[in-house]
Scaffold this active site. Structure first.
Site, mmCIF file in Angstrom:
data_model
loop_
_atom_site.group_PDB
_atom_site.id
_atom_site.type_symbol
_atom_site.label_atom_id
_atom_site.label_comp_id
_atom_site.label_asym_id
_atom_site.label_seq_id
_atom_site.Cartn_x
_atom_site.Cartn_y
_atom_site.Cartn_z
ATOM 1 N N CYS A 173 0.398 3.063 3.595
ATOM 2 C CA CYS A 173 0.878 2.562 4.897
ATOM 3 C C CYS A 173 1.916 1.452 4.808
ATOM 4 O O CYS A 173 2.460 1.037 5.824
ATOM 5 C CB CYS A 173 -0.300 2.090 5.741
ATOM 6 S SG CYS A 173 -1.082 0.570 5.136
ATOM 7 N N CYS A 186 -7.390 -0.613 1.215
ATOM 8 C CA CYS A 186 -6.463 -1.190 2.179
ATOM 9 C C CYS A 186 -7.178 -1.291 3.522
ATOM 10 O O CYS A 186 -7.715 -0.304 4.027
ATOM 11 C CB CYS A 186 -5.216 -0.306 2.293
ATOM 12 S SG CYS A 186 -4.056 -0.836 3.589
ATOM 13 N N CYS A 217 0.848 -1.183 0.000
ATOM 14 C CA CYS A 217 0.000 0.000 0.000
ATOM 15 C C CYS A 217 0.890 1.243 0.000
ATOM 16 O O CYS A 217 1.805 1.354 0.825
ATOM 17 C CB CYS A 217 -0.900 -0.007 1.228
ATOM 18 S SG CYS A 217 -1.926 1.473 1.393
ATOM 19 N N CYS A 251 -8.518 -5.092 -9.898
ATOM 20 C CA CYS A 251 -8.041 -4.083 -10.839
ATOM 21 C C CYS A 251 -7.600 -2.873 -10.004
ATOM 22 O O CYS A 251 -8.430 -2.148 -9.465
ATOM 23 C CB CYS A 251 -9.180 -3.740 -11.783
ATOM 24 S SG CYS A 251 -8.714 -2.760 -13.185
#
Length: 133
Positions: A51, A97, A48, A120
């Site tokens: 984070c 996330c 991510c 996607c």
């Protein structure tokens, strides 16, 4: 389950580029075939951009022809969350996330086996951590 991390809007604006902020925090999208990772073949872990949570393994990435990085499975159970997205006059399933809430993209039921799913994902919401580095 991934523990949610609290981050203020000011912290997000300082941490992310304006383009990443627009995608990750405002649920934007990059144009097809323009993102850094849509055609990337390097082995590793996609994390991510917000984070650093490990979200997808490059081994589950495939060429969907959509112009965005596509994966058939997250790196582990619970690292991504989903919610119904009814924007743009259609119904889709948004992927975010689970740790920081950053918008990643959408998941569709037209992917390859073994899951039949196509995650996607926007390149701007990812950071590739190459294997062996």
């Amino acid at each position: 389950m991934t523990k949610r991390i609290p981050t203020t809007d000011a912290e997000w604006r300082e941490q992310l580029t304006p383009e990443q902020y627009q995608v990750c925090r405002q649920k934007g999208t990059e144009r097809a075939f323009t993102g850094q990772y849509w055609d990337e073949k390097t082995p590793g872990t996609y994390r991510c951009a917000g984070c650093g949570e490990a979200l997808f393994d490059a081994a589950t990435k495939y060429d969907s022809g959509s112009g965005w990085p596509s994966f058939w499975e997250p790196a582990a159970a619970g690292v991504v969350g989903t919610e119904v997205d009814t924007s743009h006059g259609m119904q889709r399933v948004e992927v975010h996330c689970a740790r920081c809430g950053s918008h990643l993209g959408h998941v569709f039921p037209d992917g390859p086996q073994p899951t039949g799913l196509r995650y996607c994902i926007n390149s701007l919401s990812l950071q590739l951590d190459p294997a062996g580095e």
